[in-house]
Design a protein around this motif. Structure first.
Motif, PDB file in Angstrom:
ATOM      1  N   THR A 118      11.030   8.453   1.981  1.00 15.34           N
ATOM      2  CA  THR A 118       9.650   8.630   2.417  1.00 15.34           C
ATOM      3  C   THR A 118       9.604   9.275   3.791  1.00 15.34           C
ATOM      4  O   THR A 118      10.268   8.817   4.711  1.00 15.34           O
ATOM      5  N   ASN A 119       8.822  10.346   3.906  1.00 19.10           N
ATOM      6  CA  ASN A 119       8.475  10.889   5.219  1.00 19.10           C
ATOM      7  C   ASN A 119       7.057  11.426   5.105  1.00 19.10           C
ATOM      8  O   ASN A 119       6.835  12.633   5.005  1.00 19.10           O
TER       9      ASN A 119
ATOM     10  N   PHE B   9       1.628   3.417   1.920  1.00 16.58           N
ATOM     11  CA  PHE B   9       1.888   3.496   3.366  1.00 16.58           C
ATOM     12  C   PHE B   9       3.102   2.667   3.784  1.00 16.58           C
ATOM     13  O   PHE B   9       3.177   2.190   4.907  1.00 16.58           O
ATOM     14  N   LEU B  10       4.067   2.525   2.879  1.00 19.61           N
ATOM     15  CA  LEU B  10       5.320   1.834   3.194  1.00 19.61           C
ATOM     16  C   LEU B  10       6.313   2.878   3.707  1.00 19.61           C
ATOM     17  O   LEU B  10       7.150   3.390   2.971  1.00 19.61           O
ATOM     18  N   CYS B  11       6.181   3.200   4.965  1.00 23.90           N
ATOM     19  CA  CYS B  11       7.031   4.206   5.580  1.00 23.90           C
ATOM     20  C   CYS B  11       7.636   3.653   6.862  1.00 23.90           C
ATOM     21  O   CYS B  11       7.085   2.736   7.479  1.00 23.90           O
ATOM     22  N   ASP B  12       8.761   4.214   7.261  1.00 26.50           N
ATOM     23  CA  ASP B  12       9.480   3.698   8.422  1.00 26.50           C
ATOM     24  C   ASP B  12       8.690   3.875   9.716  1.00 26.50           C
ATOM     25  O   ASP B  12       8.763   3.035  10.611  1.00 26.50           O
ATOM     26  N   ASN B  13       7.966   4.991   9.823  1.00 25.38           N
ATOM     27  CA  ASN B  13       7.245   5.286  11.058  1.00 25.38           C
ATOM     28  C   ASN B  13       5.769   5.458  10.748  1.00 25.38           C
ATOM     29  O   ASN B  13       5.286   6.565  10.524  1.00 25.38           O
ATOM     30  N   LEU B  14       5.044   4.353  10.730  1.00 22.25           N
ATOM     31  CA  LEU B  14       3.626   4.385  10.401  1.00 22.25           C
ATOM     32  C   LEU B  14       2.825   5.136  11.463  1.00 22.25           C
ATOM     33  O   LEU B  14       1.883   5.864  11.142  1.00 22.25           O
ATOM     34  N   GLU B  15       3.213   4.978  12.713  1.00 22.18           N
ATOM     35  CA  GLU B  15       2.506   5.664  13.801  1.00 22.18           C
ATOM     36  C   GLU B  15       2.596   7.178  13.624  1.00 22.18           C
ATOM     37  O   GLU B  15       1.612   7.902  13.815  1.00 22.18           O
ATOM     38  N   ASP B  16       3.773   7.678  13.247  1.00 26.09           N
ATOM     39  CA  ASP B  16       3.944   9.121  13.041  1.00 26.09           C
ATOM     40  C   ASP B  16       3.059   9.619  11.909  1.00 26.09           C
ATOM     41  O   ASP B  16       2.540  10.738  11.961  1.00 26.09           O
ATOM     42  N   THR B  17       2.896   8.798  10.875  1.00 28.76           N
ATOM     43  CA  THR B  17       2.020   9.177   9.765  1.00 28.76           C
ATOM     44  C   THR B  17       0.597   9.408  10.254  1.00 28.76           C
ATOM     45  O   THR B  17      -0.051  10.403   9.890  1.00 28.76           O
ATOM     46  N   PHE B  18       0.095   8.539  11.102  1.00 27.12           N
ATOM     47  CA  PHE B  18      -1.283   8.677  11.567  1.00 27.12           C
ATOM     48  C   PHE B  18      -1.429   9.712  12.674  1.00 27.12           C
ATOM     49  O   PHE B  18      -2.525  10.256  12.871  1.00 27.12           O
ATOM     50  N   VAL B  19      -0.335  10.032  13.363  1.00 25.84           N
ATOM     51  CA  VAL B  19      -0.361  11.184  14.263  1.00 25.84           C
ATOM     52  C   VAL B  19      -0.630  12.450  13.444  1.00 25.84           C
ATOM     53  O   VAL B  19      -1.429  13.312  13.834  1.00 25.84           O
ATOM     54  N   ALA B  20       0.028  12.553  12.287  1.00 24.03           N
ATOM     55  CA  ALA B  20      -0.178  13.704  11.407  1.00 24.03           C
ATOM     56  C   ALA B  20      -1.582  13.709  10.814  1.00 24.03           C
ATOM     57  O   ALA B  20      -2.211  14.765  10.694  1.00 24.03           O
TER      58      ALA B  20
ATOM     59  N   CYS C 284      -0.388  -4.453   6.276  1.00 28.86           N
ATOM     60  CA  CYS C 284      -1.689  -4.001   5.757  1.00 28.86           C
ATOM     61  C   CYS C 284      -2.728  -3.931   6.874  1.00 28.86           C
ATOM     62  O   CYS C 284      -3.537  -3.001   6.924  1.00 28.86           O
ATOM     63  N   THR C 285      -2.694  -4.897   7.770  1.00 26.99           N
ATOM     64  CA  THR C 285      -3.622  -4.899   8.897  1.00 26.99           C
ATOM     65  C   THR C 285      -3.364  -3.703   9.814  1.00 26.99           C
ATOM     66  O   THR C 285      -4.308  -3.066  10.305  1.00 26.99           O
ATOM     67  N   ALA C 286      -2.086  -3.382  10.021  1.00 26.41           N
ATOM     68  CA  ALA C 286      -1.741  -2.234  10.866  1.00 26.41           C
ATOM     69  C   ALA C 286      -2.221  -0.931  10.243  1.00 26.41           C
ATOM     70  O   ALA C 286      -2.747  -0.051  10.947  1.00 26.41           O
ATOM     71  N   VAL C 287      -2.050  -0.786   8.927  1.00 29.20           N
ATOM     72  CA  VAL C 287      -2.516   0.423   8.248  1.00 29.20           C
ATOM     73  C   VAL C 287      -4.022   0.568   8.405  1.00 29.20           C
ATOM     74  O   VAL C 287      -4.539   1.649   8.751  1.00 29.20           O
TER      75      VAL C 287
END
Length: 303
Positions: free
Chosen positions: A171-172, A196-207, A267-270
């Protein structure tokens, strides 16, 4: 006209009850021809709604020269037109989306199957309303991309690609979103179907915020399988990772509570990151029939 395909995920009889519900946007969008959706266009035959101060890179032909002469400051005229909608469906095809495929009780299918049913139905309804649909497939990178169009042939191709989806072990989501951002020039609606089970959730939302910065409307559908929320009852189990995560032997009774707390924290973080990024967020249980989820989603947006 609605297009008929042989996709096993397209249930036309069931969708007939939803065809009176049109997918509407919450924000103004870009469009190329007359339709049902509000758009803020610089010029045209629509109703004048406002002035906007000139920014470097704006089309100088849209300047209001009378206002410039009177005030000494450059302004553009903004009109409200009715336009078509461009919606891109991004499906997470990473390994974790296969979860639920081996459910012996068969109470629900995998998260990927749920996404396939939902996305196929969404594509049908969007194009039935004379709007345009696109498809993107994300895993370790952007694996597939069909820019939005509205022809019957294109819709059939979207249905075919959705039906033939397979998963990849890594996953990326962040990189996949950035690659998609570079390919799509015209803004519209981006609908993400992912766990949204990814290693870097913050990077996902930056994108994701790249799309929001270009005034895309982003809908985040967070897919959760009911068997993920709580570990099964029993003495000992072997858990096998779906994304090259290895194997773990343990007793659910020893780690059950900690697991549930961590899963809910995820889930709360997402949800928090999605809302902070300006997304329309929904947590979707795959135990809820996809038509019920789709109907509730459309009704809420119609208001």
């Amino acid at each position: 006209m609605p297009v008929k395909t042989d996709s096993r995920f397209l249930e036309l009889r069931a969708l007939a009850a939803l065809e009176h519900l049109r997918f509407t946007t919450k924000r103004r969008i870009d469009g190329s021809y007359s339709g049902r959706h509000r758009s803020r266009q610089l010029g045209g035959a629509g109703e004048f709604v406002d002035f906007r101060e000139y920014s470097p890179g704006d089309d100088l032909r849209r300047l209001d020269w009378k206002v410039l002469a009177r005030t000494g400051r450059p302004y553009l005229r903004v009109y409200q037109d009715e336009t078509n909608l461009s919606c891109t469906l991004l499906i997470d095809a990473s390994g974790s989306m296969r979860f639920g495929a081996l459910d012996r009780k068969k109470t629900t299918g995998s998260k990927l199957e749920y996404a396939q049913y939902f996305a196929t139905a969404m594509a049908h309804l969007v194009t039935s309303g004379q709007d345009q649909i696109g498809l993107a497939v994300a895993a370790d990178r952007l694996r597939d991309c069909l820019p939005p169009r509205g022809t019957p042939e294109h819709v059939a191709l979207v249905h075919e690609r959705i039906e033939k989806l397979k998963t990849w072990p890594a996953t990326n989501l962040g990189d996949s979103l950035r690659q998609l951002f570079e390919r799509l020039s015209r803004r519209g609606v981006l609908m993400i179907l992912s766990d949204f089970l990814c290693d870097n959730l913050e990077d996902t939302f930056v994108a994701i915020r790249l799309f929001r910065s270009r005034r895309w409307e982003v809908v985040a559908l967070h897919l959760v399988h009911p068997l993920e929320e709580k570990l099964p009852a029993g003495v000992a189990f072997r858990f096998v990772g779906l994304e090259n995560d290895g194997v773990s032997d343990c007793s659910p009774g020893e780690i059950g509570r900690a697991y549930e707390e961590r899963f809910e924290a995820h889930c709360t973080a997402v949800r928090s990151m999605a809302l902070a990024s300006g997304c329309d967020y929904r947590r979707v249980s795959t135990a809820t029939h996809y038509l019920q989820t789709l109907s509730g989603f459309l009704v809420e947006r119609v208001g």
